[in-house]
Design a protein around this motif. Structure first.
Motif, PDB file in Angstrom:
ATOM      1  N   LYS A  84       0.830  -1.208   0.000  1.00 44.93           N
ATOM      2  CA  LYS A  84       0.000   0.000   0.000  1.00 44.93           C
ATOM      3  C   LYS A  84       0.859   1.250   0.000  1.00 44.93           C
ATOM      4  O   LYS A  84       0.604   2.205  -0.755  1.00 44.93           O
ATOM      5  N   GLN A  88       1.020   4.106  -3.092  1.00 47.28           N
ATOM      6  CA  GLN A  88       0.590   5.473  -2.804  1.00 47.28           C
ATOM      7  C   GLN A  88       1.759   6.443  -2.714  1.00 47.28           C
ATOM      8  O   GLN A  88       1.584   7.601  -2.328  1.00 47.28           O
ATOM      9  N   GLU A  90       4.201   6.669  -0.710  1.00 49.53           N
ATOM     10  CA  GLU A  90       4.554   7.128   0.620  1.00 49.53           C
ATOM     11  C   GLU A  90       5.934   6.599   0.981  1.00 49.53           C
ATOM     12  O   GLU A  90       6.541   5.821   0.244  1.00 49.53           O
TER      13      GLU A  90
END
Length: 268
Positions: A84, A88, A90
């Protein structure tokens, strides 16, 4: 239909070697793929199972591109957050990283020191006589490259097999390793087999044939160097001899196969 890799933004390489399998790697892979499928990221990401990536002590592991992020000691819960985060864009989970591009050192909680061959030691051997001898590595990752090199540099190299005439390595035309366990040396008239890969423990016949010990030696009486192959029961399966300590093939053995190990002839 294959996936259009032109649309891929991230690739996840999951180690599927033996250690990672034992540590639960398959559950990690399934969790990652399920997350990608359920969050509509299946077509713009790619997951690949690899062979052993050489970090067994950190199993299960995964490498993420772009950026060359190496993750260690994964669980299904960890990989979901990792996947994830990368999708994204990050920051990666630094606490779970073994290494990332730009780091000078890796960070492992279970680092194992590399195994190195022991120094040559003097021995009065029943077969070789007085000699200096050490043990090298016997996995196919070492033996296949060894035979390939000898095929390319056969000068002064002789192969000796039980109950067979000595064979000059220059008479070997090809080295093939396409079968599951078997390395094949092909001559004009014969095909010689060596079993160099891990074989089933319950197969006693293959256990008798598999090379489990690879010894490098220097004979005092003949001043020849060589390699002796044995099975796990101590039976000699064959020998390679070099006609001189200065043979290019022997220099390769001490540098590559024995990691720059040197002979100390003063021990004789």
């Amino acid at each position: 239909m294959g996936k259009n890799i032109a649309n891929t933004t991230h690739t996840f390489f999951f180690c599927d070697g033996g250690s990672c399998q034992k540590a639960g790697g398959e559950k990690v892979i399934r969790a990652a793929r399920a997350y990608l499928r359920n969050n509509d990221n299946w077509n713009d990401t790619h997951t690949i199972k690899t062979r052993c990536n050489g970090r067994c002590e950190d199993a299960p592991t995964c490498i993420v591109h772009p950026g060359e992020f190496w993750y260690k000691e994964l669980t299904p819960e960890k990989i979901t957050h990792i996947v994830k985060g990368h999708i994204q864009n990050e920051c990666p989970l630094e606490t779970e990283l073994l290494y990332r591009e730009g780091w000078e050192e890796q960070v492992s909680n279970k680092e194992i020191a590399p195994i190195k061959p022991k120094p040559f030691e003097f021995k009065s051997d029943e077969e070789l006589g007085d000699c200096l001898i050490t043990r090298g590595f016997s996995s196919d990752q070492y033996l296949y490259p060894l035979f390939l090199f000898l095929l390319e540099k056969p000068e002064g190299v002789t192969l000796q097999l039980p109950n067979k005439p000595h064979l000059a390595f220059k008479d070997i035309n090809a080295v093939n390793y396409s079968k599951e366990f078997t390395l094949e040396l092909q001559t004009k008239t014969d095909c010689l087999e060596f079993f160099i890969a891990a074989v089933p423990k319950e197969n006693k016949e293959l256990q008798q044939l598999k090379i489990s010990s690879t010894e490098y030696f220097y004979q005092k009486e003949t001043t020849k160097t060589g390699i002796r192959f044995k099975n796990k029961f101590g039976k000699t399966l064959g020998r390679i001899e070099f006609d001189s300590i200065n043979t290019e093939a022997w220099q390769y053995c001490t540098k590559i196969q024995l990691q720059r190990l040197t002979l100390d002839l003063s021990q004789l």
